[in-house]
Design an enzyme around this catalytic site. Structure first.
Site, PDB file in Angstrom:
ATOM      1  N   ARG A 140       0.842  -1.209   0.000  1.00 59.87           N
ATOM      2  CA  ARG A 140       0.000   0.000   0.000  1.00 59.87           C
ATOM      3  C   ARG A 140       0.871   1.251   0.000  1.00 59.87           C
ATOM      4  NH1 ARG A 140      -4.437  -0.038   4.488  1.00 59.87           N
ATOM      5  NH2 ARG A 140      -5.055   1.818   3.314  1.00 59.87           N
ATOM      6  N   GLN A 158      -9.909   9.727   7.360  1.00 57.28           N
ATOM      7  CA  GLN A 158      -9.739   8.327   7.793  1.00 57.28           C
ATOM      8  C   GLN A 158      -8.614   7.700   6.965  1.00 57.28           C
ATOM      9  OE1 GLN A 158     -13.878   6.312   8.570  1.00 57.28           O
ATOM     10  NE2 GLN A 158     -14.128   7.823   6.936  1.00 57.28           N
ATOM     11  N   HIS A 211      -6.808   7.791  11.535  1.00 59.61           N
ATOM     12  CA  HIS A 211      -6.431   6.373  11.453  1.00 59.61           C
ATOM     13  C   HIS A 211      -4.939   6.191  11.210  1.00 59.61           C
ATOM     14  CE1 HIS A 211     -10.803   5.040  10.373  1.00 59.61           C
ATOM     15  NE2 HIS A 211     -10.676   5.379  11.631  1.00 59.61           N
ATOM     16  N   CYS A 257       8.570   1.359  22.517  1.00 60.75           N
ATOM     17  CA  CYS A 257       8.835   2.645  23.213  1.00 60.75           C
ATOM     18  C   CYS A 257       7.971   3.787  22.709  1.00 60.75           C
ATOM     19  CB  CYS A 257      10.321   3.003  23.066  1.00 60.75           C
ATOM     20  SG  CYS A 257      10.783   3.598  21.417  1.00 60.75           S
ATOM     21  N   CYS A 292      14.054  -0.600  16.192  1.00 59.08           N
ATOM     22  CA  CYS A 292      13.576   0.773  16.445  1.00 59.08           C
ATOM     23  C   CYS A 292      14.789   1.705  16.480  1.00 59.08           C
ATOM     24  CB  CYS A 292      12.853   0.829  17.792  1.00 59.08           C
ATOM     25  SG  CYS A 292      12.548   2.523  18.376  1.00 59.08           S
ATOM     26  N   GLU A 314     -22.205   7.249  -4.100  1.00 64.63           N
ATOM     27  CA  GLU A 314     -23.529   6.740  -3.696  1.00 64.63           C
ATOM     28  C   GLU A 314     -23.834   7.286  -2.309  1.00 64.63           C
ATOM     29  OE1 GLU A 314     -23.756   4.697  -7.120  1.00 64.63           O
ATOM     30  OE2 GLU A 314     -25.340   4.942  -5.611  1.00 64.63           O
ATOM     31  N   ALA A 347     -15.496  12.206  -6.535  1.00 64.85           N
ATOM     32  CA  ALA A 347     -14.882  13.271  -5.726  1.00 64.85           C
ATOM     33  C   ALA A 347     -14.130  14.276  -6.606  1.00 64.85           C
ATOM     34  CB  ALA A 347     -13.935  12.649  -4.705  1.00 64.85           C
TER      35      ALA A 347
HETATM   36  N1  APR Z   1     -15.712   9.572  -5.442  1.00 60.93           N
HETATM   37  C1  APR Z   1     -16.430   9.688  -4.292  1.00 60.93           C
HETATM   38  N2  APR Z   1     -16.746   8.641  -3.496  1.00 60.93           N
HETATM   39  C2  APR Z   1     -16.293   7.434  -3.868  1.00 60.93           C
HETATM   40  C3  APR Z   1     -15.542   7.219  -5.045  1.00 60.93           C
HETATM   41  C4  APR Z   1     -15.255   8.360  -5.843  1.00 60.93           C
HETATM   42  N3  APR Z   1     -14.549   8.268  -6.972  1.00 60.93           N
HETATM   43  N4  APR Z   1     -15.256   5.889  -5.144  1.00 60.93           N
HETATM   44  C5  APR Z   1     -15.804   5.305  -4.059  1.00 60.93           C
HETATM   45  N5  APR Z   1     -16.430   6.217  -3.295  1.00 60.93           N
HETATM   46  C6  APR Z   1     -17.109   6.019  -2.015  1.00 60.93           C
HETATM   47  C7  APR Z   1     -17.991   4.783  -1.938  1.00 60.93           C
HETATM   48  O1  APR Z   1     -19.304   5.085  -2.410  1.00 60.93           O
HETATM   49  C8  APR Z   1     -17.977   4.508  -0.430  1.00 60.93           C
HETATM   50  O2  APR Z   1     -18.990   5.258   0.229  1.00 60.93           O
HETATM   51  O3  APR Z   1     -16.090   5.800  -1.061  1.00 60.93           O
HETATM   52  C9  APR Z   1     -16.606   5.013   0.014  1.00 60.93           C
HETATM   53  C10 APR Z   1     -15.622   3.891   0.297  1.00 60.93           C
HETATM   54  O4  APR Z   1     -16.089   3.207   1.430  1.00 60.93           O
HETATM   55  P1  APR Z   1     -15.081   2.250   2.210  1.00 60.93           P
HETATM   56  O5  APR Z   1     -14.411   1.365   1.228  1.00 60.93           O
HETATM   57  O6  APR Z   1     -15.849   1.656   3.350  1.00 60.93           O
HETATM   58  O7  APR Z   1     -13.952   3.234   2.782  1.00 60.93           O
HETATM   59  P2  APR Z   1     -14.019   4.144   4.075  1.00 60.93           P
HETATM   60  O8  APR Z   1     -15.409   4.643   4.305  1.00 60.93           O
HETATM   61  O9  APR Z   1     -12.938   5.141   3.961  1.00 60.93           O
HETATM   62  O10 APR Z   1     -13.642   3.098   5.241  1.00 60.93           O
HETATM   63  C11 APR Z   1     -13.542   3.617   6.561  1.00 60.93           C
HETATM   64  O11 APR Z   1     -12.706   1.484   7.325  1.00 60.93           O
HETATM   65  O12 APR Z   1     -11.392  -0.336   6.896  1.00 60.93           O
HETATM   66  C12 APR Z   1     -11.464   0.836   7.598  1.00 60.93           C
HETATM   67  O13 APR Z   1      -9.628   2.086   8.351  1.00 60.93           O
HETATM   68  C13 APR Z   1     -10.361   1.769   7.205  1.00 60.93           C
HETATM   69  O14 APR Z   1     -10.418   4.184   7.108  1.00 60.93           O
HETATM   70  C14 APR Z   1     -11.086   2.997   6.674  1.00 60.93           C
HETATM   71  C15 APR Z   1     -12.458   2.881   7.296  1.00 60.93           C
END
Ligand code: APR
Length: 226
Positions: free
Chosen positions: A56, A86, A104, A115, A131, A198, A212
């Site tokens: 990642r 997040q 996060h 430590c 470390c 969505e 976005a």
């Molecule tokens: N533009 C806008 N929104 C988008 C796009 C895009 N191009 N592509 C995907 N999404 C939206 C999806 O509709 C969804 O609501 O991004 C969101 C992704 O959701 P998740 O995969 O659940 O990610 P997130 O909400 O950031 O997860 C929260 O869960 O696993 C943990 O720590 C991890 O920070 C993360 C947390």
């Protein structure tokens, strides 16, 4: 709107190729989060966890900020803005955003379990890394795993309590405490807006659906014109 709290999730960086967690093809479709995003998983197989975050981290370093990150960076120069994410990527910082609150943690940082020392993570981390401060071989990515306490919650909650507007960008609203921020903002009397592909199902006063890369620059331009 003087005081604005912005929360972003994986959808903010999805178009930059960093993927999401729960969408089709998301990370949690390919890995068991219990193996790679919990302290128990790290204790069981630290090498697997480091390989997951090394991959990642490489993706992050190969990616570039997009129009949404650039727009939030512009917005962050305005007084009264609290940028909470997040996301563990550094695309907002690389776009020039100031004072990003990574609740996060950060993929670009490393943490010593023994430590508590933090430093800039190397490209590849391994269980045998000592470390730099205490030399213990118990280093990990500086990210918050399930079951651990997110960072900066006092500061985030104080900002939500004073917010005039709360904007949620690209998050499914499934993981607490971030998933509860919209209700905290509503209780404080803030207007609430969701920018997402969505609707996440959260109780927002307004929802704009789309990528976005389009929604965020348009919304930021509206705010900066006010
Ligand atoms: N533009 C806008 N929104 C988008 C796009 C895009 N191009 N592509 C995907 N999404 C939206 C999806 O509709 C969804 O609501 O991004 C969101 C992704 O959701 P998740 O995969 O659940 O990610 P997130 O909400 O950031 O997860 C929260 O869960 O696993 C943990 O720590 C991890 O920070 C993360 C947390």
């Amino acid at each position: 709107m003087d005081r604005i709290v912005v929360l972003s999730g994986a959808g903010l960086s999805a178009e930059q190729g960093l993927g999401t967690f729960r969408d089709k093809g998301g990370l949690w479709r390919h890995y068991d989060l219990g193996d790679v995003a919990t302290p128990q998983g790290f204790a069981r197989d630290p090498d697997l966890v480091h390989r997951f975050y090394n991959a990642r981290r490489a993706n992050m370093r190969a990616a570039a900020p997009g129009a949404a990150h650039d727009a939030l960076a512009r917005l962050s120069q305005r007084p009264g803005i609290t940028l909470v994410t997040q996301n563990v990527d550094d695309l907002l910082e690389r776009a020039g955003a100031r004072d990003v609150i990574h609740m996060h943690g950060e993929l670009a940082r490393a943490l010593c379990h023994a430590c508590g020392a933090r430093w800039d993570a190397p490209a590849r981390m391994a269980p045998t890394d000592p470390c730099p401060r205490c030399t213990a071989r118990h280093t990990r990515p500086d990210v918050v795993w399930f079951g651990e306490i997110p960072h900066h919650m006092d500061r985030i909650e104080a900002a939500l309590a004073r917010a005039d507007l709360f904007v949620s960008i690209g998050t499914s609203g499934t993981v607490y405490p971030a998933a509860g921020f919209v209700e905290m903002a509503r209780t404080a009397g803030a207007q609430t807006l969701e920018l997402n592909l969505e609707a996440s199902g959260g109780r927002f006063d307004a929802i704009r659906k789309g990528p976005a890369s389009q929604l965020v620059p348009n919304w930021v331009a509206e705010v900066l014109r006010q």
